[in-house]
Enzyme design. Structure first.
Site, short mmCIF file in Angstrom:
data_model
loop_
_atom_site.label_atom_id
_atom_site.label_comp_id
_atom_site.label_asym_id
_atom_site.label_seq_id
_atom_site.Cartn_x
_atom_site.Cartn_y
_atom_site.Cartn_z
N LYS A 229 -19.23 -51.85 56.12
CA LYS A 229 -18.13 -52.68 55.61
C LYS A 229 -18.72 -53.84 54.82
CE LYS A 229 -15.74 -56.20 57.06
NZ LYS A 229 -15.37 -56.90 55.79
N GLU A 305 -27.38 -60.93 63.51
CA GLU A 305 -28.14 -61.96 62.78
C GLU A 305 -27.12 -63.01 62.37
OE1 GLU A 305 -29.15 -64.27 60.11
OE2 GLU A 305 -29.38 -62.58 58.74
N CYS A 339 -28.60 -68.56 55.78
CA CYS A 339 -28.52 -68.77 57.23
C CYS A 339 -29.73 -69.50 57.78
CB CYS A 339 -28.34 -67.44 57.94
SG CYS A 339 -29.59 -66.21 57.53
N GLU A 436 -23.68 -75.83 61.02
CA GLU A 436 -24.16 -75.09 59.86
C GLU A 436 -23.20 -75.34 58.70
OE1 GLU A 436 -25.96 -70.69 58.95
OE2 GLU A 436 -24.05 -70.77 60.03
#
Length: 538
Positions: A229, A305, A339, A436
């Site tokens: 996806k 992850e 990230c 983040e």
């Protein structure tokens, strides 16, 4: 290009030597009002470059064919430079996931792929890598158009790495094997490393092609079939890559690609009872949902992850000019949408003031604009949602009394461009030092000694990566072993060789991608024990 050169190539490709499109005018002091620190000309005022590539694949790839969604619905994928529609893409949902999983299951149970010799599988992957290089300009154009990252970054760094990753996994395909194991008694024991079956994979929008490779490469090398996806923001390059895989000779049903939304297509894939393995890259909050869906369905194993808040630690003995440039790259690369970005810049108190001034000067020189233009270092954020999230954190930093050294505002009134932003006097309890942000916002914190900075660097729920900048080998060794992070870069950052494993500690995920370790994600280990009758030896 060798993968180990990617980081240095990126630095050269995005150097500050090019003419500026947006440059500061005058001093940069926050006066409580609207911040306009870059040139008065806006990104919207520049003439937008129209990519020459044609969007030719917007349907789902299921069982070797490009098809409409079951519902017939489509959704727009947008140009982050303008917010305008690039194309309308098929909107897959649970029924389309069912169709894709059925195709993948049939291809695994009845098709030639897992029964093909490992050498033949490797040849398909190598042919695909050749086709990627042949069509590198089209892939790079689609990646930049859909994502907003600089075209030179896409073309000269990410596409070569994309091809390199598939060549790396092609090399592994015929080197996957078990062991012969001595056991007590008259038994012959060996292990088989078998493909796990149908792998579900969900990739993010910040590095669409590279994340495609990180997941598809090892899964195919091990003989699995796949339902992938895409991120709804960036579906275009995955479909193009799917077309190239068919040209390379990948059998129908081995790789199925569904575009759609997380709450529908993503949830259906994560909870599907006939998916044997799931891999996800994205936010930690979404990762928790994915893990729950997998557990509550068929207990499929999950590789995650997830997010990060990586420390970048500059010691007093560092070459400050080099440290400033590397810290700048570690944070602002890919519009800060990385990230593992070095988003907590810890600097020793003896060099702190000098570092802050030079970091501010570097940020003010950063070239922001249409990512298709030469010399551009920073394009727009991916979409309005991410843009607003970054602006919220900038506001939070100001309200928390961090010192806004530069940036802090939108560039132009069209698209999602944000000024490179630097905060100093940041404290550990501020949101900009904890959360983040995923944008071009550098937070610079001060520390006094090694023990202090190790403790503070580890006081986060994340543990994806870290950077250490020092000339002292003892300091580098001590700190790199003490940091609770899956990757520690010493006097470098964002080095992504195909062979280097990548993954996180704590809430940055579990499992490893890339390198030999990634193969374990897509293999089952079977022990075969056979009784021996009067063996000559045991």
């Amino acid at each position: 290009m060798a993968a180990r050169r990617v980081s240095s190539l990126l630095s050269r490709s995005l150097s500050a030597s090019s003419p500026l499109l947006f440059r500061s005018q005058g001093r940069n002091c926050y006066n409580g009002g609207i911040l306009r620190r870059f040139g008065t000309s806006s990104a919207a005022a520049e003439e937008i470059i129209n990519p020459s590539v044609q969007v030719s694949h917007t349907q789902l790839l299921i069982n070797g064919n490009f098809v409409d969604s079951s519902s017939g619905k489509t959704f727009p994928t947008l140009d982050p430079r303008t917010g305008e529609v690039i194309a309308h893409v098929a909107e897959g949902d649970a029924e389309d996931i069912n169709r894709a999983v059925k195709a993948a299951r049939t291809a695994f149970d009845e098709g030639p792929w897992p029964k093909m010799s490992a050498y033949e599988r490797s040849r398909v992957l190598l042919r695909f890598a050749d086709l990627v290089e042949k069509h590198s300009e089209e892939l790079a154009s689609l990646e930049t158009w859909d994502n907003g990252k600089p075209y030179q970054q896409s073309l000269t760094a990410e596409i070569p790495m994309f091809a390199r990753l598939f060549r790396y996994y092609a090399g592994w395909a015929d080197k996957i094997h078990g062991l012969t194991i001595p056991a007590d008694g008259n038994y012959q024991v060996h292990t088989l490393h078998e493909p796990i079956g149908v792998a579900g994979q969900i990739i993010p929008w910040n590095f669409p092609l590279l994340m495609f490779a990180w997941k598809v490469g090892p899964a195919l090398a091990c003989g699995n079939t796949i339902v992938l996806k895409t991120a709804e923001q960036t579906p275009l390059t995955a479909f193009y890559a799917g077309k190239l895989f068919l040209e390379a000779g990948l059998p129908p049903g081995v790789l199925n690609i569904v575009s759609g939304f997380g709450a529908t297509a993503g949830a259906a894939l994560a909870s599907h009872m006939d998916v044997d393995k799931l891999a996800f890259t994205g936010s930690t909050d979404t990762g928790k949902v994915i893990l729950g869906l997998a557990a509550n369905s068929n207990l499929k194993p999950v590789t995650l992850e997830l997010g990060g808040k990586s420390p970048f630690i500059v010691f007093e003995d560092a070459d400050i000019d080099k440290a400033v440039e590397l810290a700048h790259f570690a944070l602002f690369f890919n519009q800060g949408q990385c990230c593992c970005a070095g988003s907590r810049t810890f600097v020793h108190e003896k060099v702190y003031d000098e570092f802050v001034e030079k970091s501010k000067a570097r940020a003010l020189k950063r070239v922001v604009g249409d990512p298709f233009r030469k010399g551009i270092e920073q394009g727009p954020q991916i979409d309005l949602k991410q843009f607003e999230k970054v602006m919220k954190y900038i506001k939070s930093g100001i309200e928390s009394n961090a010192t806004l050294e530069c940036g802090g505002d939108q560039i132009g009134d069209k698209g999602y461009f944000i000024q490179p932003t630097v905060f100093s006097n940041v404290k550990d309890d501020m949101l900009i030092a904890q959360d983040e942000i995923f944008g071009p916002v550098q937070s610079i914190l001060k520390f006094s000694d090694v023990d202090e900075v190790i403790k503070r660097a580890n006081e986060t729920k994340y543990g994806l990566a870290a950077g250490v900048f020092t000339k002292n080998l003892d300091t580098a060794n001590r700190v790199s072993r003490a940091l609770k992070a899956g990757t520690v870069w010493v006097n470098c950052f964002d080095v992504f060789d195909a062979a280097i494993p990548f993954g996180g500690y704590k809430m940055s995920g579990n499992g490893r991608e890339k390198g030999i370790y990634s193969l374990n994600n897509y293999l089952q280990i079977k022990a075969v024990v056979t009784a021996l009758n009067k063996p000559a030896w045991i």
